[in-house]
Design a protein around this motif. Structure first.
Motif, PDB file in Angstrom:
ATOM      1  N   SER A 231       0.827  -1.204   0.000  1.00  0.00           N
ATOM      2  CA  SER A 231       0.000   0.000   0.000  1.00  0.00           C
ATOM      3  C   SER A 231       0.863   1.255   0.000  1.00  0.00           C
ATOM      4  CB  SER A 231      -0.926  -0.005   1.223  1.00  0.00           C
ATOM      5  OG  SER A 231      -1.734   1.138   1.243  1.00  0.00           O
ATOM      6  N   ARG A 266      -3.155  -5.829  -7.358  1.00  0.00           N
ATOM      7  CA  ARG A 266      -4.449  -6.162  -6.749  1.00  0.00           C
ATOM      8  C   ARG A 266      -5.063  -4.942  -6.047  1.00  0.00           C
ATOM      9  NH1 ARG A 266      -5.916 -11.410  -6.468  1.00  0.00           N
ATOM     10  NH2 ARG A 266      -4.372 -13.004  -7.043  1.00  0.00           N
ATOM     11  N   LEU A 267      -4.234  -4.192  -5.306  1.00  0.00           N
ATOM     12  CA  LEU A 267      -4.740  -3.020  -4.603  1.00  0.00           C
ATOM     13  C   LEU A 267      -5.213  -1.953  -5.582  1.00  0.00           C
ATOM     14  CD1 LEU A 267      -2.064  -2.663  -1.762  1.00  0.00           C
ATOM     15  CD2 LEU A 267      -4.466  -3.295  -1.474  1.00  0.00           C
ATOM     16  N   ARG A 270      -8.503  -2.934  -6.961  1.00  0.00           N
ATOM     17  CA  ARG A 270      -9.550  -2.775  -5.942  1.00  0.00           C
ATOM     18  C   ARG A 270      -9.969  -1.309  -5.812  1.00  0.00           C
ATOM     19  NH1 ARG A 270      -7.501  -5.269  -0.781  1.00  0.00           N
ATOM     20  NH2 ARG A 270      -7.254  -7.030  -2.212  1.00  0.00           N
ATOM     21  N   MET A 271      -9.034  -0.383  -6.096  1.00  0.00           N
ATOM     22  CA  MET A 271      -9.351   1.039  -6.010  1.00  0.00           C
ATOM     23  C   MET A 271     -10.395   1.450  -7.045  1.00  0.00           C
ATOM     24  SD  MET A 271      -5.470   2.438  -5.487  1.00  0.00           S
ATOM     25  CE  MET A 271      -5.870   4.123  -5.856  1.00  0.00           C
ATOM     26  N   ASP A 273     -12.393  -0.954  -8.867  1.00  0.00           N
ATOM     27  CA  ASP A 273     -13.510  -1.899  -8.915  1.00  0.00           C
ATOM     28  C   ASP A 273     -13.342  -2.918  -7.797  1.00  0.00           C
ATOM     29  OD1 ASP A 273     -15.546  -3.641  -9.432  1.00  0.00           O
ATOM     30  OD2 ASP A 273     -14.986  -4.092 -11.494  1.00  0.00           O
ATOM     31  N   SER A 274     -14.014  -2.659  -6.689  1.00  0.00           N
ATOM     32  CA  SER A 274     -13.864  -3.533  -5.518  1.00  0.00           C
ATOM     33  C   SER A 274     -14.469  -4.913  -5.733  1.00  0.00           C
ATOM     34  CB  SER A 274     -14.513  -2.878  -4.289  1.00  0.00           C
ATOM     35  OG  SER A 274     -15.894  -2.657  -4.523  1.00  0.00           O
ATOM     36  N   GLU A 275     -15.297  -5.068  -6.770  1.00  0.00           N
ATOM     37  CA  GLU A 275     -15.955  -6.347  -7.022  1.00  0.00           C
ATOM     38  C   GLU A 275     -15.174  -7.239  -7.994  1.00  0.00           C
ATOM     39  OE1 GLU A 275     -18.656  -7.157  -5.309  1.00  0.00           O
ATOM     40  OE2 GLU A 275     -18.505  -5.193  -4.346  1.00  0.00           O
TER      41      GLU A 275
END
Length: 484
Positions: A231, A266-267, A270-271, A273-275
């Motif tokens: 992160s 991956r992070l 997720r920023m 499109d969390s799905e």
């Protein structure tokens, strides 16, 4: 506090213990009794087993009435997404229902959501089974850390007890429970692991659930640490971020340790499109583009990951349709939405020219389309870059000549042509041009790179720092055309 109760042995034991024993609900008090008035029960009837599902609901209703607990019953109907199994789909429905119920309760009593808890009855047996399931399917540390003790407000106070121990507890309390006959169907991976893998593991290690639980705790701690490092690394790597879009510095990403780089991908996804459900093959495919410094991949959810000119741009399908974002090669073209396209080329200017007149004439081309003439060297390109392209105007660019195109964001500032170096907010310029806020995302903004200096707010205003002068030999010409 919401107890998720299905009527099976584990969740029935959770309800009894919450009412009559001590539990650690991760509220800082350790293992302590829970005030009865804090307890609420949620039961989700998936209607997957006909009368048996209705029987589970009646059992939970009777149990809550006996202990005086308020009950919320949700009736769910759902379809599995492509590639999603029934167990995963049902789990998502249950957790969504629990979060809705928590929000309602928090509003009623006026407490912050962070003070609430969702208690599930996952056990050490469940944790060991999930470990083996993820190992069979193939997983990294996050999957092998299995079921966490806590994730945000979801707490699992029975995670150190086995299913057999909870069954013994219920027998001692003379409390029956419901059995799900589908638990014997070994076509489901969990049941295959439960009935075929776990007994073999128990032959070698009679304390296998506890042993795997300790391993999961270690993997979980290390996974959390690596995620924190990733992160931090991601924050320093982001070149541009807006809804549905994130642009990363490709060189920094390529220089990161592969364990960190995987997590950064991956992070970043997720920023926007969390799905999105990324698998390892998707992450590796993106990193292969980064290593090659070019290429693109389509990821789950229609996300486009594209590596070019030293940056990795990842955008959702909605973001691609809503606004122009990406590199524009010179020469080259780029669709900008709203039926418009940017056309870029290199032009060689004559030795003697009235540049004030040229600037006025260049405001629109002969067909009335807005046009920009920018000094190629002011954009950072040397004679070798531009001269070779000017000689091969029809060729596809293979050099590093390019500009970045996106839309205006809050805080954008430029030095408008004719203001002699004074700066002005782009929002003010768009206001003066009477462009509605609802339409501004579709106005292309040409920059030297992601989050870098603005060269042209297309069709509105050019930047003074990139204007052609008497010394200009080659110019980058960009025309904003409306397609018929």
């Amino acid at each position: 506090m919401v107890l998720m109760v299905s009527g099976g042995a584990d969740s029935t034991a959770l309800l009894l213990m919450a009412c009559s024993s001590r539990l650690d609900i991760a509220d800082g008090r350790g293992c302590a009794p829970i005030a009865r008035e804090r307890l609420h029960v949620l039961h989700v009837n998936h209607h997957l087993r006909g009368e048996a599902s209705d029987g589970d609901e009646m059992f939970v209703r009777d149990l809550c009435e006996r202990f005086g607990l308020p009950l919320c019953v949700e009736h769910a109907s759902f379809e599995c997404l492509e590639g999603q199994n029934l167990e995963a789909a049902a789990r998502e429905v249950r957790y969504a229902a629990a979060k809705r119920y928590v929000r309602e309760l928090c509003r009623e009593v006026g407490v912050p959501r962070s003070a609430a808890r969702i208690l599930t009855a996952h056990t050490a047996s469940d944790r060991a089974e999930t470990f083996f399931m993820n190992a069979i399917k193939g997983s990294g540390p996050a999957g092998l850390s299995s079921i966490p003790r806590r994730r945000n407000i979801v707490v699992r106070p029975l995670i150190d007890k086995t299913h057999d121990e909870l069954c013994d507890y219920l027998r001692c309390a003379n409390q029956p429970w419901r059995e799900d006959e589908s638990n014997n169907d070994t076509s489901y991976l969990r049941n295959f692991v439960r009935h075929n893998v776990m007994p073999l593991a128990l032959e070698r290690n009679g304390n296998i659930a506890s042993t795997i639980g300790s391993t999961c705790d270690i993997l979980g701690d290390e996974d959390a640490f690596l995620s924190q490092l990733a992160s931090t690394a991601l924050r320093s790597c982001i070149r541009r971020q807006q809804e549905g879009l994130v642009v990363l510095d490709g060189d920094r990403l390529a220089a990161a340790e592969v364990a960190i780089a995987r997590r950064m991908i991956r992070l970043a996804i997720r920023m926007i499109d969390s799905e999105a459900r990324l698998e390892m093959r998707h992450v590796e495919a993106v990193l292969s583009c980064v290593a090659a410094r070019s290429g693109s991949r389509t990821l789950p959810g229609g996300i486009d990951a594209r590596m070019e000119f030293g940056t990795l741009a990842m955008r959702t399908a909605a973001a691609r349709e809503a606004a122009p974002v990406g590199w524009l090669s010179v020469p080259g073209t780029m669709a900008c939405g709203n039926g418009c396209v940017l056309e870029a080329s290199i032009v060689e200017l004559p030795a003697v020219i009235d540049f004030d007149a040229a600037i006025r004439a260049a405001a629109h081309d002969l067909n009335g389309f807005p046009v920009l003439l920018a000094d190629a060297e002011a954009l950072g390109y040397g004679p070798a870059d531009t001269a070779s392209l000017a000689e091969k105007r029809g060729a596809v660019s293979s050099t590093r000549v390019k500009v970045w195109v996106d839309s205006a964001v809050a805080g954008d500032v430029m030095c408008p042509l004719g203001m002699h170096g004074r700066s002005k907010k782009v929002s003010d310029i768009l206001n003066e041009a009477k462009i509605p806020v609802s339409e501004r995302a579709a106005v292309p903004v040409v920059r030297t790179g992601p989050a870098c200096s603005i060269v042209w707010v297309a069709g509105v205003r050019a930047d003074d720092r990139f204007k052609c002068t008497a010394a200009t030999r080659y110019a980058v010409k960009i025309v904003l055309k409306r397609m018929e």
